[in-house]
Design an enzyme around this catalytic site. Structure first.
Site, short mmCIF file in Angstrom:
data_model
loop_
_atom_site.label_atom_id
_atom_site.label_comp_id
_atom_site.label_asym_id
_atom_site.label_seq_id
_atom_site.Cartn_x
_atom_site.Cartn_y
_atom_site.Cartn_z
N LYS A 58 46.19 10.38 -15.04
CA LYS A 58 46.28 9.73 -16.56
C LYS A 58 44.96 8.81 -16.66
O LYS A 58 44.35 8.68 -17.29
CB LYS A 58 47.45 9.27 -16.96
CG LYS A 58 47.51 8.14 -17.63
CD LYS A 58 47.73 8.65 -19.20
CE LYS A 58 47.57 7.36 -20.25
NZ LYS A 58 47.28 6.11 -19.92
N ALA B 255 57.27 -1.71 -15.87
CA ALA B 255 57.48 -0.98 -16.95
C ALA B 255 57.54 0.59 -16.56
O ALA B 255 56.63 1.47 -17.42
CB ALA B 255 56.21 -1.19 -18.02
N HIS C 282 55.72 7.40 -13.66
CA HIS C 282 55.85 6.86 -12.51
C HIS C 282 57.06 7.44 -11.48
O HIS C 282 56.64 7.66 -10.25
CB HIS C 282 56.39 5.36 -12.68
CG HIS C 282 55.33 4.41 -13.34
ND1 HIS C 282 55.49 4.09 -14.64
CD2 HIS C 282 54.29 4.29 -13.06
CE1 HIS C 282 54.61 3.39 -15.01
NE2 HIS C 282 53.68 3.20 -14.04
#
Ligand code: PAF
Length: 296
Positions: free
Chosen positions: A164, A46, A51
């Protein structure tokens, strides 16, 4: 002797997808024997702009082949969590890897990773039961187990993770240090939407209205950081006020810790961490704060 690589093993001009752990391991060993650096970016797919940033950071290292693993790890999901509904979009993930000049994608099956289930696992120590671990029992044992397996299968000299998931990053740094994995961990700052929302695969679960509400998490961190010169109490009050004023946000925790996630210092570098539910979606975020700097 390492077998010479064929164009089905690795191509300098396109991404190659491997599913078999033994073959991927052989390819990486040959690349490293030929003098290449190998940087692993572990993901559950996903893929989004956050990323992409990890892949770009991996490329900053000279002479590097970037390996992205895509594996939705069942071991890190609790029984009532979103394993079955976790977003899966393999073809578009591979397209993103191609665009980011990734050399190898490693996408094993659950059977390849856990042929007999997971009997031996990695214990994260006390930090594994705090913050995220308090509401997600077993989560970090699942993360550290799969990350250890990926380190052993891929054999990279760098591994790149986002800030994160700050507690995850902290525990992975401890894992590498305590279990002597021969690699360097690189932490990459969080990528945010223009309004501050931290990018996350789970943002896909939010309705339009919840998406608007979700900005409260990053707004709380910003409000806390703005008053950091006044010390810890002021930071926590300012951040809590933002959450309290946001209907539809159910707070799990809002905590100040040291950068290593121990007790916060009175002055100096600290980390402000938040977790909350917006609807049924659990979101997390964090930010650095410099406590008491205004007292100097
Ligand atoms: O951050 C994630 O996506 C996962 O926790 C990780 C590190 C890929 C392990 O499954």
């Amino acid at each position: 002797m390492t077998k010479p690589l064929t164009k089905d093993d690795y191509s300098p001009s396109d991404v190659t997808v491997h599913r078999d752990p033994a073959r991927l391991n052989r390819v990486v060993r040959a690349l490293r024997a030929a003098g290449r650096n190998v940087a692993l970016v572990p993901t559950m797919g996903a893929l989004h702009a956050g990323h992409r940033q990890l892949m770009r950071e991996a490329h900053v290292l000279q002479n590097t082949v970037v390996v992205v693993s895509i594996f939705v790890n069942p071991l890190q999901f609790g029984p009532s969590e979103d394993l079955d509904s976790y977003p899966r979009q393999f073809e578009s993930d591979v397209d993103i890897c191609r665009e980011e000049r990734v050399g190898l994608v490693f996408a094993p099956s659950v059977e390849d990773m856990y042929p007999e289930g997971a009997q031996v696992t990695v214990h994260p120590g006390p930090l594994g039961d705090e913050l995220e671990g308090a509401s997600r029992p077993g989560h970090f044992a699942g993360v550290l187990t799969v990350v250890s397996k990926l380190f052993n299968i891929v054999g990279p000299n760098y591994a790149v993770f986002g800030q994160k998931d700050y507690q995850q990053l902290t525990l992975i740094k401890k894992l590498v240090r305590d279990l002597n994995f021969p690699l360097d961990v690189v932490g990459v700052p969080t990528v945010r939407e223009p309004d501050g929302l931290a990018l996350s695969s789970r943002n896909a679960y939010l309705s339009d209205e919840q998406r608007t509400t979700a900005v409260a998490l990053s707004a709380a961190l910003t409000a806390g950081a703005h008053v950091s010169a006044q010390g810890a109490d002021a930071v926590l009050k300012a951040a809590h006020d933002v959450i309290a004023a946001s209907s539809g946000v159910e707070l799990d925790y809002l905590e100040l810790r040291s950068p290593e996630l121990g007790a916060p210092p009175e002055n100096g570098d600290a980390r402000l961490l938040v977790a909350a539910r917006v609807g049924s979606t659990r979101l997390i975020d964090n930010a650095p704060v410099l406590l008491g700097a205004g007292d100097e």
